[in-house]
Design a protein around this motif. Structure first.
Motif, PDB file in Angstrom:
ATOM      1  N   VAL A 177       0.842  -1.198   0.000  1.00  0.00           N
ATOM      2  CA  VAL A 177       0.000   0.000   0.000  1.00  0.00           C
ATOM      3  C   VAL A 177       0.873   1.243   0.000  1.00  0.00           C
ATOM      4  O   VAL A 177       0.638   2.191  -0.757  1.00  0.00           O
ATOM      5  CB  VAL A 177      -0.950  -0.017   1.212  1.00  0.00           C
ATOM      6  N   LEU A 178       1.898   1.259   0.847  1.00  0.00           N
ATOM      7  CA  LEU A 178       2.782   2.419   0.904  1.00  0.00           C
ATOM      8  C   LEU A 178       3.607   2.583  -0.367  1.00  0.00           C
ATOM      9  O   LEU A 178       3.998   3.693  -0.719  1.00  0.00           O
ATOM     10  CB  LEU A 178       3.696   2.319   2.123  1.00  0.00           C
ATOM     11  N   ALA A 179       3.861   1.493  -1.075  1.00  0.00           N
ATOM     12  CA  ALA A 179       4.593   1.591  -2.334  1.00  0.00           C
ATOM     13  C   ALA A 179       3.694   2.099  -3.464  1.00  0.00           C
ATOM     14  O   ALA A 179       4.165   2.769  -4.379  1.00  0.00           O
ATOM     15  CB  ALA A 179       5.168   0.228  -2.712  1.00  0.00           C
ATOM     16  N   LEU A 180       2.405   1.816  -3.403  1.00  0.00           N
ATOM     17  CA  LEU A 180       1.499   2.237  -4.466  1.00  0.00           C
ATOM     18  C   LEU A 180       1.085   3.701  -4.369  1.00  0.00           C
ATOM     19  O   LEU A 180       0.791   4.327  -5.376  1.00  0.00           O
ATOM     20  CB  LEU A 180       0.237   1.370  -4.459  1.00  0.00           C
ATOM     21  N   MET A 238      -0.017   8.961  -6.871  1.00  0.00           N
ATOM     22  CA  MET A 238       0.026  10.420  -6.803  1.00  0.00           C
ATOM     23  C   MET A 238       0.799  11.005  -7.987  1.00  0.00           C
ATOM     24  O   MET A 238       0.403  12.021  -8.550  1.00  0.00           O
ATOM     25  CB  MET A 238       0.654  10.876  -5.481  1.00  0.00           C
ATOM     26  N   PHE A 239       1.878  10.343  -8.389  1.00  0.00           N
ATOM     27  CA  PHE A 239       2.640  10.815  -9.550  1.00  0.00           C
ATOM     28  C   PHE A 239       1.804  10.762 -10.813  1.00  0.00           C
ATOM     29  O   PHE A 239       1.784  11.715 -11.604  1.00  0.00           O
ATOM     30  CB  PHE A 239       3.915   9.975  -9.713  1.00  0.00           C
ATOM     31  N   VAL A 240       1.089   9.668 -11.023  1.00  0.00           N
ATOM     32  CA  VAL A 240       0.257   9.533 -12.216  1.00  0.00           C
ATOM     33  C   VAL A 240      -0.845  10.589 -12.229  1.00  0.00           C
ATOM     34  O   VAL A 240      -1.105  11.225 -13.255  1.00  0.00           O
ATOM     35  CB  VAL A 240      -0.329   8.104 -12.310  1.00  0.00           C
ATOM     36  N   LEU A 241      -1.500  10.797 -11.089  1.00  0.00           N
ATOM     37  CA  LEU A 241      -2.554  11.813 -11.031  1.00  0.00           C
ATOM     38  C   LEU A 241      -1.989  13.210 -11.268  1.00  0.00           C
ATOM     39  O   LEU A 241      -2.610  14.033 -11.947  1.00  0.00           O
ATOM     40  CB  LEU A 241      -3.273  11.745  -9.682  1.00  0.00           C
ATOM     41  N   PHE A 242      -0.819  13.490 -10.723  1.00  0.00           N
ATOM     42  CA  PHE A 242      -0.182  14.787 -10.939  1.00  0.00           C
ATOM     43  C   PHE A 242       0.164  14.989 -12.411  1.00  0.00           C
ATOM     44  O   PHE A 242      -0.061  16.059 -12.966  1.00  0.00           O
ATOM     45  CB  PHE A 242       1.072  14.904 -10.076  1.00  0.00           C
TER      46      PHE A 242
END
Length: 105
Positions: free
Chosen positions: A67-70, A75-79
């Motif tokens: 979960v912490l890795a995803l 967030m990068f993809v959404l940004f």
């Protein structure tokens, strides 16, 4: 897996589904009665999304490390997706038509 475990799993799914629907109804009623509040609506939407991801995508049963890795990748993809939307605002200034008119013959 016996029958009791299967029915218990479906009961949780139905409860989460009803909770998500209730939150959606609350959002609509709140927005109509008191006016939309962007921060509150975004927090409630994040709550709905987290419930959907944890229960319907079974991410709540995974290891915490996954979960912490995803989260950073998501967030990068959404940004990066957000970078595209600003280009559409500049299209008329660049002489681009977003919806070209059809030529009648």
């Amino acid at each position: 897996m016996n029958m009791a475990e299967k029915s218990n799993g479906m009961a949780v799914t139905y409860v989460v589904y009803v909770v998500i629907l209730a939150i959606a109804v609350f959002q609509v009623v709140f927005a109509f009665e008191l006016g939309p509040s962007l921060t509150l609506m975004m927090m409630i939407a994040a709550l709905q999304a987290s419930l959907a991801v944890l229960y319907f995508m079974h991410l709540g049963k995974e290891r915490p490390g996954l979960v912490l890795a995803l989260i950073p990748y998501t967030m990068f993809v959404l940004f990066m997706m957000n970078m595209i939307w600003s280009d559409a605002a500049h299209a008329p200034a660049l002489g681009l038509e977003l919806r070209p008119e059809r030529q009648s013959q």
